[in-house]
Design a protein around this motif. Structure first.
Motif, mmCIF file in Angstrom:
data_model
loop_
_atom_site.group_PDB
_atom_site.id
_atom_site.type_symbol
_atom_site.label_atom_id
_atom_site.label_comp_id
_atom_site.label_asym_id
_atom_site.label_seq_id
_atom_site.Cartn_x
_atom_site.Cartn_y
_atom_site.Cartn_z
ATOM 1 N N THR A 143 8.896 1.171 -6.009
ATOM 2 C CA THR A 143 7.632 1.507 -7.124
ATOM 3 C C THR A 143 7.876 0.809 -8.149
ATOM 4 O O THR A 143 9.410 0.408 -8.593
ATOM 5 N N MET A 144 7.440 0.791 -9.432
ATOM 6 C CA MET A 144 7.377 0.507 -10.716
ATOM 7 C C MET A 144 6.860 1.573 -11.697
ATOM 8 O O MET A 144 7.030 1.295 -13.232
ATOM 9 N N GLY A 145 6.898 2.978 -11.388
ATOM 10 C CA GLY A 145 6.753 4.137 -12.189
ATOM 11 C C GLY A 145 5.533 3.947 -12.739
ATOM 12 O O GLY A 145 4.788 4.145 -12.377
ATOM 13 N N HIS A 155 1.503 7.902 -10.050
ATOM 14 C CA HIS A 155 -0.208 8.752 -9.544
ATOM 15 C C HIS A 155 -0.223 8.992 -7.898
ATOM 16 O O HIS A 155 0.616 8.592 -7.290
ATOM 17 N N GLY A 208 -1.512 7.606 -5.107
ATOM 18 C CA GLY A 208 -1.327 6.811 -4.531
ATOM 19 C C GLY A 208 0.080 6.943 -4.334
ATOM 20 O O GLY A 208 0.576 6.391 -2.658
ATOM 21 N N LEU A 241 2.440 7.949 -0.499
ATOM 22 C CA LEU A 241 3.601 7.240 -0.554
ATOM 23 C C LEU A 241 4.820 8.207 0.271
ATOM 24 O O LEU A 241 5.747 8.136 1.508
ATOM 25 N N TYR A 256 3.899 -2.609 -19.455
ATOM 26 C CA TYR A 256 3.732 -1.833 -18.436
ATOM 27 C C TYR A 256 4.180 -0.593 -18.737
ATOM 28 O O TYR A 256 4.811 -0.472 -19.410
ATOM 29 N N PHE A 311 4.601 0.884 2.212
ATOM 30 C CA PHE A 311 4.063 0.726 0.785
ATOM 31 C C PHE A 311 2.279 0.781 0.703
ATOM 32 O O PHE A 311 2.127 0.832 1.904
ATOM 33 N N LYS A 336 -3.137 -1.107 -1.266
ATOM 34 C CA LYS A 336 -3.944 -1.608 -2.433
ATOM 35 C C LYS A 336 -3.398 -3.318 -2.610
ATOM 36 O O LYS A 336 -4.307 -3.711 -2.912
ATOM 37 N N ASP A 337 -1.820 -3.157 -2.504
ATOM 38 C CA ASP A 337 -1.831 -4.858 -3.122
ATOM 39 C C ASP A 337 -0.536 -5.191 -1.280
ATOM 40 O O ASP A 337 -0.320 -5.488 -1.009
ATOM 41 N N VAL A 380 -5.738 4.147 -2.417
ATOM 42 C CA VAL A 380 -5.456 5.994 -2.966
ATOM 43 C C VAL A 380 -7.431 5.843 -3.837
ATOM 44 O O VAL A 380 -6.709 4.804 -4.159
ATOM 45 N N ALA A 385 -10.005 2.145 -7.933
ATOM 46 C CA ALA A 385 -8.163 2.301 -6.629
ATOM 47 C C ALA A 385 -7.387 2.622 -8.130
ATOM 48 O O ALA A 385 -7.090 1.884 -9.429
HETATM 49 P P1 AMP Z 1 3.182 0.289 -8.042
HETATM 50 O O1 AMP Z 1 4.104 0.500 -8.995
HETATM 51 O O2 AMP Z 1 2.112 -0.812 -8.005
HETATM 52 O O3 AMP Z 1 4.286 -1.812 -8.028
HETATM 53 O O4 AMP Z 1 3.027 0.435 -6.652
HETATM 54 C C1 AMP Z 1 4.068 0.761 -5.456
HETATM 55 C C2 AMP Z 1 3.687 1.210 -4.207
HETATM 56 O O5 AMP Z 1 2.490 2.066 -4.218
HETATM 57 C C3 AMP Z 1 3.056 0.174 -3.539
HETATM 58 O O6 AMP Z 1 3.152 -0.502 -2.049
HETATM 59 C C4 AMP Z 1 1.799 -0.337 -3.754
HETATM 60 O O7 AMP Z 1 0.265 -0.888 -2.940
HETATM 61 C C5 AMP Z 1 1.979 0.974 -3.934
HETATM 62 N N1 AMP Z 1 0.293 1.659 -4.613
HETATM 63 C C6 AMP Z 1 0.085 1.150 -5.615
HETATM 64 N N2 AMP Z 1 -1.159 2.015 -5.773
HETATM 65 C C7 AMP Z 1 -1.651 2.630 -4.945
HETATM 66 C C8 AMP Z 1 -3.056 3.252 -4.695
HETATM 67 N N3 AMP Z 1 -4.226 3.092 -5.144
HETATM 68 N N4 AMP Z 1 -2.915 3.766 -3.273
HETATM 69 C C9 AMP Z 1 -1.559 3.265 -2.026
HETATM 70 N N5 AMP Z 1 -0.808 2.478 -2.424
HETATM 71 C C10 AMP Z 1 -0.680 2.281 -3.793
#
Ligand code: AMP
Length: 279
Positions: free
Chosen positions: A26-28, A31, A33, A37, A68, A143, A146-147, A173, A180
């Motif tokens: 993740t990038m922290g 939430h 979502g 995971l 960010y 993962f 969402k992406d 989520v 989203a």
């Molecule tokens: P990020 O921190 O945005 O890079 O996301 C890290 C991981 O969390 C990635 O695999 C995203 O697809 C997943 N992610 C981010 N938002 C959601 C969400 N609303 N529901 C499910 N997975 C998510």
């Protein structure tokens, strides 16, 4: 729960736990979502490693790397609650030391959608994810859908480069009103937060038209676009109907067709997607 900052220390830990680790990159600014995971990771391995790294190489020059959102203390509480064993928080200088010059690139799948509007973005993503896989040596990595394109690109990288781990994709989520969940939502003001609902509404409108028998992509795109264009603060970056495997464009939609969109709300770029056959 322990926090590891150094790459060498993470590798040492990973050597001791080889074959037992589930990784959630993740990038922290975590939430629910992200938490979904971690909870699934907890079910799939003895040891759960959460990585938090705002990866500079996946941001373009005019993108939001500096703005960010970051909050490690809060992230620790979320991770602890979700049952994480290790938070890996590397420093950019440790991940990309002076003289760094090696990249992983998935060529075709990254030409579309976010790859077209964010040149170099996926090269940064695949490179950092490949590095995390090498450092943490997980048996499984999780993962979010969402992406959607990111997940497709990572699955392709793993297959093409014979990486020895399982990739698990998890459902999107959403907030109660349909938005989203995204770390970037924190950057929306109250009005923009309301406007941002046009993304999930647009997906719902297209799904409803499809359920009503419409299969022409042109007609469905009209329906979906109208929802976003009605919102003054929102500007479409892309809104595309694609084959969910190849991400190629289509003229006729079916249940498996992916609708993916990226919309700028104020200064925040948001993405969302669905399959047309989804309920
Ligand atoms: P990020 O921190 O945005 O890079 O996301 C890290 C991981 O969390 C990635 O695999 C995203 O697809 C997943 N992610 C981010 N938002 C959601 C969400 N609303 N529901 C499910 N997975 C998510």
């Amino acid at each position: 729960m322990i926090i590891i900052e150094s790459v060498a220390q993470m590798q040492q830990f990973a050597r001791e736990r080889r074959g037992q680790i589930a990784l959630v990159p993740t990038m922290g600014y975590l939430h629910e979502g992200h938490a979904s995971l971690m909870v699934e990771a907890r079910k799939r391995a003895e040891t759960v490693v959460l990585s938090i790294f705002v990866n500079p190489t996946q941001f373009g020059v005019n993108e939001d790397l500096d703005s960010y959102p970051r909050d490690l203390e809060r992230d620790q509480r979320v991770a602890l609650e979700a049952g994480v064993d290790v938070i890996f928080v590397p420093k950019a200088a440790d991940m990309y030391p002076q003289g760094y010059q090696s990249w992983v690139n998935v060529e075709e799948l990254t030409r579309h959608l976010c790859g077209a509007s964010r040149p170099g973005h996926f090269r940064g993503v695949t490179t950092v994810v490949a590095k995390l896989f090498n450092i943490v040596a997980p048996k499984v990595a999780l993962f979010g859908n969402k992406d959607f394109q990111q997940l497709a690109v990572i699955r392709r990288m793993v297959r093409d480069l014979n990486m020895d781990l399982e990739i698990v994709g998890m459902p999107i989520v959403r907030e109660a009103d349909g938005l989203a969940m995204s770390s970037r939502n924190a950057r929306l003001d109250e009005g923009e937060r309301q406007s941002a609902l046009c993304l999930s509404r647009s997906l719902a409108a297209a799904r409803a038209a499809f359920a009503g028998g419409e299969t022409s992509v042109q007609a469905l795109a009209g329906v979906a676009l109208a929802v976003i264009e009605a919102e003054d603060a929102a500007q479409v970056d892309y809104l595309e109907f694609r084959d969910q495997d190849s991400l190629e464009a289509l003229e006729e939609a079916d249940e498996r067709t992916l609708l993916a969109l990226a919309v700028r709300v104020g200064s925040v770029r948001l993405i969302d997607n669905c399959l047309l056959g989804e309920r």
